[in-house]
Scaffold this motif. Structure first.
Motif, mmCIF file in Angstrom:
data_model
loop_
_atom_site.group_PDB
_atom_site.id
_atom_site.type_symbol
_atom_site.label_atom_id
_atom_site.label_comp_id
_atom_site.label_asym_id
_atom_site.label_seq_id
_atom_site.Cartn_x
_atom_site.Cartn_y
_atom_site.Cartn_z
ATOM 1 N N MET A 188 0.400 -0.278 -5.372
ATOM 2 C CA MET A 188 1.768 0.446 -5.157
ATOM 3 C C MET A 188 1.459 1.891 -5.629
ATOM 4 N N ILE A 189 0.054 2.137 -6.247
ATOM 5 C CA ILE A 189 -0.181 3.268 -6.874
ATOM 6 C C ILE A 189 -1.356 3.761 -6.049
ATOM 7 N N GLU A 190 -1.797 5.044 -6.258
ATOM 8 C CA GLU A 190 -3.196 5.556 -5.983
ATOM 9 C C GLU A 190 -3.806 5.781 -7.310
ATOM 10 N N ASP A 191 -4.775 5.145 -7.645
ATOM 11 C CA ASP A 191 -5.432 5.465 -9.285
ATOM 12 C C ASP A 191 -5.859 6.769 -9.438
ATOM 13 N N THR A 192 -5.404 6.993 -10.664
ATOM 14 C CA THR A 192 -5.852 8.434 -11.226
ATOM 15 C C THR A 192 -6.671 8.370 -12.660
ATOM 16 N N ASN A 193 -5.800 7.776 -13.406
ATOM 17 C CA ASN A 193 -6.339 7.472 -14.955
ATOM 18 C C ASN A 193 -5.267 6.458 -15.517
ATOM 19 N N LEU A 194 -5.667 5.946 -16.864
ATOM 20 C CA LEU A 194 -4.726 5.035 -17.275
ATOM 21 C C LEU A 194 -3.412 5.632 -17.337
ATOM 22 N N GLU A 249 0.178 5.423 5.661
ATOM 23 C CA GLU A 249 -0.913 5.832 6.264
ATOM 24 C C GLU A 249 -0.807 6.726 7.545
ATOM 25 N N ASN A 250 -1.225 7.870 7.334
ATOM 26 C CA ASN A 250 -1.343 9.001 8.202
ATOM 27 C C ASN A 250 -2.331 8.390 9.455
ATOM 28 N N THR A 251 -1.606 7.920 10.768
ATOM 29 C CA THR A 251 -2.378 7.398 11.840
ATOM 30 C C THR A 251 -2.347 8.575 12.809
ATOM 31 N N SER A 252 -2.338 9.673 12.836
ATOM 32 C CA SER A 252 -2.336 10.897 13.431
ATOM 33 C C SER A 252 -3.932 11.591 13.398
ATOM 34 N N ASP A 253 -4.180 12.331 14.194
ATOM 35 C CA ASP A 253 -5.465 13.005 14.150
ATOM 36 C C ASP A 253 -5.390 14.232 13.461
ATOM 37 N N LYS A 254 -4.100 14.392 12.884
ATOM 38 C CA LYS A 254 -4.077 15.893 12.011
ATOM 39 C C LYS A 254 -4.636 15.555 10.524
ATOM 40 N N VAL A 255 -5.137 16.517 10.127
ATOM 41 C CA VAL A 255 -5.419 16.592 8.422
ATOM 42 C C VAL A 255 -4.362 16.163 7.589
ATOM 43 N N GLU A 256 -3.380 16.728 7.849
ATOM 44 C CA GLU A 256 -2.207 16.164 6.956
ATOM 45 C C GLU A 256 -0.926 15.762 7.843
ATOM 46 N N GLY A 257 -1.107 14.669 8.735
ATOM 47 C CA GLY A 257 -0.253 14.288 9.451
ATOM 48 C C GLY A 257 0.961 13.479 8.890
ATOM 49 N N PRO A 258 1.913 12.945 9.576
ATOM 50 C CA PRO A 258 3.032 12.184 9.032
ATOM 51 C C PRO A 258 2.871 10.779 8.411
ATOM 52 N N PRO A 259 3.415 10.170 7.602
ATOM 53 C CA PRO A 259 2.959 8.630 7.223
ATOM 54 C C PRO A 259 3.666 7.902 8.323
ATOM 55 N N ASP A 262 0.853 -0.923 -0.020
ATOM 56 C CA ASP A 262 -0.002 0.065 -0.111
ATOM 57 C C ASP A 262 0.849 1.396 0.047
ATOM 58 N N ILE A 263 1.855 1.308 -0.983
ATOM 59 C CA ILE A 263 2.708 2.424 -1.052
ATOM 60 C C ILE A 263 1.905 3.633 -1.880
ATOM 61 N N HIS A 264 0.988 3.561 -2.567
ATOM 62 C CA HIS A 264 0.148 4.473 -2.975
ATOM 63 C C HIS A 264 0.712 5.799 -3.592
ATOM 64 N N ILE A 265 1.788 5.579 -4.579
ATOM 65 C CA ILE A 265 2.439 6.417 -5.381
ATOM 66 C C ILE A 265 1.368 7.157 -6.326
ATOM 67 N N TYR A 303 -6.289 13.816 4.968
ATOM 68 C CA TYR A 303 -5.553 13.045 4.023
ATOM 69 C C TYR A 303 -4.610 12.024 4.705
ATOM 70 N N ARG A 304 -5.508 11.063 4.663
ATOM 71 C CA ARG A 304 -5.079 9.767 5.638
ATOM 72 C C ARG A 304 -3.966 9.129 4.996
ATOM 73 N N LYS A 305 -3.902 9.119 3.472
ATOM 74 C CA LYS A 305 -2.701 8.755 2.773
ATOM 75 C C LYS A 305 -1.761 9.561 2.609
ATOM 76 N N ALA A 306 -0.614 9.660 3.224
ATOM 77 C CA ALA A 306 0.149 10.691 2.948
ATOM 78 C C ALA A 306 1.189 10.440 1.695
#
Length: 264
Positions: A54-60, A224-234, A8-11, A21-24
Motif C-alpha cells: 500500500m506504500i512506497e517505503d521511505t523510512n519508519l 503502474e505506468n505501462t506507457s513508454d513515457k518517462v512520466e506516463g499515466p498510471p 500495489d497502491i504505493h502511496i 517513473y514506472r510507479k506513478a
C-alpha cells in the motif's frame, strides 16, 4: 457473491527505476479515493482485498504516516476490508505495528461465506535477506484450512508458485523475487484439495497460470505506468470478481485490463 482487489497502491515517494517513473505514485491517493467511491456507488462488493504494498517505503516515520493515510481512506468503504502485507511494508514497518493497524492477531487468516472459504496468506520477505517464504506454522495451519468441502480462494502478495517473468519490467531478470521459496511445501499442503483460485499482486502486470487445476492469477498495480513515457499515466487498475456456483468472472479494469471466465 462479489469482491474487489486493489493492490500495489504505493502511496509515497516518486522515484525512477531504470530512468523511468514506472510507479506513478503521485496519483496513488487520488486513485484510491476514486476506487472507494466506485465501490460504494457502483460495484458494491461483499468485501475488498487490499493486496499489499500500500506504500512506497521511505523510512519508519514516513511509512507509518502514509500507511495510516491509506487505512483511513479505505475505511470509507461500506464493506469489510481484508489486508495483505507486501514487501514495501516490511522494509521499515514492524509486524507488531501492522497487526495493531489492522486489529489482527495474525497476518494470515480465513473466513467462510456460503460455499466458499477465503484464505489470506502472509508471504514474508525478510530484510536484509531476500528470502521469501511461508513459515512452517502457517503451512501447518494451511493444511488444516484447506481440509474442507467448500470451494477455496487464496490471496497472497507474492506468487505462491514460480511464474514466467520474461518481458516483465521489474522482474524479467529477477524471477526469484516474485514467488515463495518453499512453494513445493505449499503445493503439497493443497494437493488434492478444493483450491479453485489464487490471487496475487507484486509483479505489476496481469498474468494467469493453471497448475493442477488451480488458476493462479496475478493482477496489475493501481499505479503502474505501462506507457513508454518517462512520466506516463498510471494504469488505474483494480480487480472485480463475481463468484457463482460454477463460474468465476474476473475483470481487471484499467490500462491493459482483461476478462476471465473460469469454471470452478
Amino acid at each position: 457473491m462479489k469482491f474487489a482487489i486493489i493492490n500495489d497502491i504505493h502511496i509515497g515517494d516518486y522515484r525512477p527505476h531504470k530512468g523511468i517513473y514506472r510507479k506513478a505514485t503521485p496519483h496513488a491517493e487520488k486513485l484510491l479515493k476514486s476506487f472507494v467511491q466506485k465501490m460504494n456507488k457502483s460495484f458494491k462488493p461483499d468485501f475488498v482485498v487490499q493486496g499489499g504494498d500500500m506504500i512506497e517505503d521511505t523510512n519508519l516515520a514516513v511509512d507509518k504516516k502514509n500507511y495510516k493515510k491509506g487505512l483511513v481512506m479505505l475505511s470509507k468503504l461500506k464493506c469489510p476490508v481484508y489486508h495483505l502485507v507486501g514487501n514495501h511494508e516490511l522494509k521499515y514497518l514492524p509486524i507488531k505495528f501492522l497487526k495493531n493497524a489492522f486489529g489482527y492477531k495474525k497476518l494470515h487468516f480465513s473466513f467462510d461465506n456460503k460455499n466458499f472459504r477465503f484464505i489470506f496468506l502472509f508471504t514474508k520477505r525478510s530484510y536484509p535477506s531476500k528470502e521469501i517464504k511461508l513459515d512452517s506454522s502457517q503451512l501447518k495451519w494451511l493444511k488444516k484450512k484447506v481440509n474442507t468441502n467448500k470451494k477455496i480462494v487464496i490471496f497472497s502478495h507474492y506468487s505462491l508458485v514460480p511464474v514466467d517473468t520474461r518481458g516483465n519490467f521489474w522482474f524479467s531478470e529477477r524471477p526469484d523475487r516474485t514467488f515463495i521459496k518453499n512453494y513445493r511445501q505449499f503445493l503439497d499442503a493443497i494437493a488434492g484439495k478444493n483450491v479453485k483460485l489464487v490471487f496475487n499482486g507484486h509483479l505489476h502486470w496481469n498474468k494467469k497460470k493453471v497448475l493442477n487445476g488451480t488458476h493462479y492469477i496475478t493482477v496489475q498495480s493501481l499505479v503502474e505506468n505501462t506507457s513508454d513515457k518517462v512520466e506516463g499515466p498510471p494504469a488505474n487498475a483494480f480487480t472485480l470478481v463475481n463468484l457463482e456456483d460454477n463460474f468465476a468472472f474476473v475483470k481487471v479494469l484499467g490500462k491493459g485490463g482483461l476478462n476471465y471466465k473460469i469454471k470452478i
